[in-house]
Design a protein around this motif. Structure first.
Motif, PDB file in Angstrom:
ATOM      1  N   GLU A 198      25.248   7.158  25.939  1.00  0.00           N
ATOM      2  CA  GLU A 198      24.754   8.591  26.109  1.00  0.00           C
ATOM      3  C   GLU A 198      25.381   9.462  24.944  1.00  0.00           C
ATOM      4  O   GLU A 198      26.659   9.250  24.627  1.00  0.00           O
ATOM      5  CB  GLU A 198      25.376   8.971  27.513  1.00  0.00           C
ATOM      6  N   LYS A 231      19.860  -8.911  21.818  1.00  0.00           N
ATOM      7  CA  LYS A 231      19.099  -7.591  21.417  1.00  0.00           C
ATOM      8  C   LYS A 231      18.817  -6.929  22.539  1.00  0.00           C
ATOM      9  O   LYS A 231      18.900  -5.702  22.753  1.00  0.00           O
ATOM     10  CB  LYS A 231      17.846  -8.145  20.839  1.00  0.00           C
ATOM     11  N   LEU A 232      18.304  -7.464  23.500  1.00  0.00           N
ATOM     12  CA  LEU A 232      17.820  -7.000  25.051  1.00  0.00           C
ATOM     13  C   LEU A 232      19.418  -6.230  25.362  1.00  0.00           C
ATOM     14  O   LEU A 232      19.059  -5.051  26.085  1.00  0.00           O
ATOM     15  CB  LEU A 232      17.489  -7.894  26.047  1.00  0.00           C
ATOM     16  N   ILE A 233      20.218  -6.977  25.742  1.00  0.00           N
ATOM     17  CA  ILE A 233      21.601  -6.282  25.978  1.00  0.00           C
ATOM     18  C   ILE A 233      21.843  -4.929  25.218  1.00  0.00           C
ATOM     19  O   ILE A 233      22.306  -4.158  25.789  1.00  0.00           O
ATOM     20  CB  ILE A 233      22.882  -7.251  26.101  1.00  0.00           C
ATOM     21  N   ARG A 234      21.996  -5.208  23.988  1.00  0.00           N
ATOM     22  CA  ARG A 234      22.132  -4.093  22.983  1.00  0.00           C
ATOM     23  C   ARG A 234      21.215  -2.678  23.288  1.00  0.00           C
ATOM     24  O   ARG A 234      21.641  -1.473  23.537  1.00  0.00           O
ATOM     25  CB  ARG A 234      22.075  -4.257  21.685  1.00  0.00           C
ATOM     26  N   GLU A 235      19.968  -2.920  23.456  1.00  0.00           N
ATOM     27  CA  GLU A 235      19.005  -2.056  23.805  1.00  0.00           C
ATOM     28  C   GLU A 235      18.904  -1.328  25.072  1.00  0.00           C
ATOM     29  O   GLU A 235      19.104  -0.258  25.274  1.00  0.00           O
ATOM     30  CB  GLU A 235      17.463  -2.560  23.857  1.00  0.00           C
ATOM     31  N   SER A 236      19.651  -2.069  25.983  1.00  0.00           N
ATOM     32  CA  SER A 236      19.768  -1.739  27.528  1.00  0.00           C
ATOM     33  C   SER A 236      21.246  -0.803  27.443  1.00  0.00           C
ATOM     34  O   SER A 236      21.230   0.118  28.500  1.00  0.00           O
ATOM     35  CB  SER A 236      19.860  -2.693  28.628  1.00  0.00           C
ATOM     36  N   LEU A 237      22.083  -1.124  26.668  1.00  0.00           N
ATOM     37  CA  LEU A 237      23.165  -0.462  26.806  1.00  0.00           C
ATOM     38  C   LEU A 237      23.576   0.737  25.750  1.00  0.00           C
ATOM     39  O   LEU A 237      24.400   0.820  25.072  1.00  0.00           O
ATOM     40  CB  LEU A 237      24.432  -1.488  26.617  1.00  0.00           C
ATOM     41  N   LYS A 238      22.604   1.525  25.635  1.00  0.00           N
ATOM     42  CA  LYS A 238      22.971   2.341  24.621  1.00  0.00           C
ATOM     43  C   LYS A 238      23.704   3.676  25.158  1.00  0.00           C
ATOM     44  O   LYS A 238      23.763   3.892  26.323  1.00  0.00           O
ATOM     45  CB  LYS A 238      21.364   3.266  24.552  1.00  0.00           C
TER      46      LYS A 238
END
Length: 167
Positions: free
Chosen positions: A18, A9-16
């Motif tokens: 553009e 979940k943390l990885i997905r949120e940080s890799l939004k």
């Protein structure tokens, strides 16, 4: 498992991803078109400055005449000239004749040939005397030389045969 889900979940949120603006594609296309138009204008001005040369009226005739002249000069010369072929044939013929004359003899022909050779050879006997090895005096050697010479002559005359095809 809970920890793995938290990490995912943390990885997905940080890799939004553009999100570009709505007119992003239009801006890029306008830049490409501007660059292409500059290059086209430069090419156009270059072409205007240099005039296209046109060949003279008899250009094709002159070029074809030069081609015909150079092709006429490029004649295939044989590797062995006619004088050398004559010299080779005389040499091979003399060896062949010598082998035939010194090969196996019957009594009647032998006396006639020996008499003729002695008459002709009498003048040269003091200045010229030699013995050939047994290999050179065998009839098989003479026939081999004759066959080889015939094949060489055949090859020479077939190679120098002129063929002209006009279209």
């Amino acid at each position: 498992m809970k920890e793995e889900n938290k990490i995912d979940k943390l990885i997905r949120e940080s890799l939004k991803a553009e999100k570009p603006s709505l007119d992003f594609t239009d801006k890029i296309m306008n830049q490409i078109e501007a660059k292409n138009s500059k290059e086209e204008m430069a090419l156009g001005s270059l072409l205007k400055r240099t005039s296209i040369e046109s060949p003279s009226l008899n250009f094709t005739d002159r070029v074809m005449a030069q081609i015909e002249r150079t092709s006429a000069l490029a004649v295939d010369k044989p590797l062995i000239s006619k004088k050398i072929w004559i010299l080779i044939s005389v040499f091979v013929g003399s060896i062949f004749t010598y082998v035939l004359l010194t090969g196996e003899k019957n009594a009647a022909a032998s006396e006639v040939i020996d008499g003729a050779v002695q008459k002709v050879g009498g003048a040269f006997s003091n200045s010229l005397s030699f013995e050939l090895p047994a290999l050179l005096t065998s009839p098989i050697f003479g026939l081999s030389i004759f066959a080889l010479s015939a094949l060489l002559f055949f090859d020479y005359f077939m190679g120098n045969r002129k063929l002209s095809v006009k279209i």
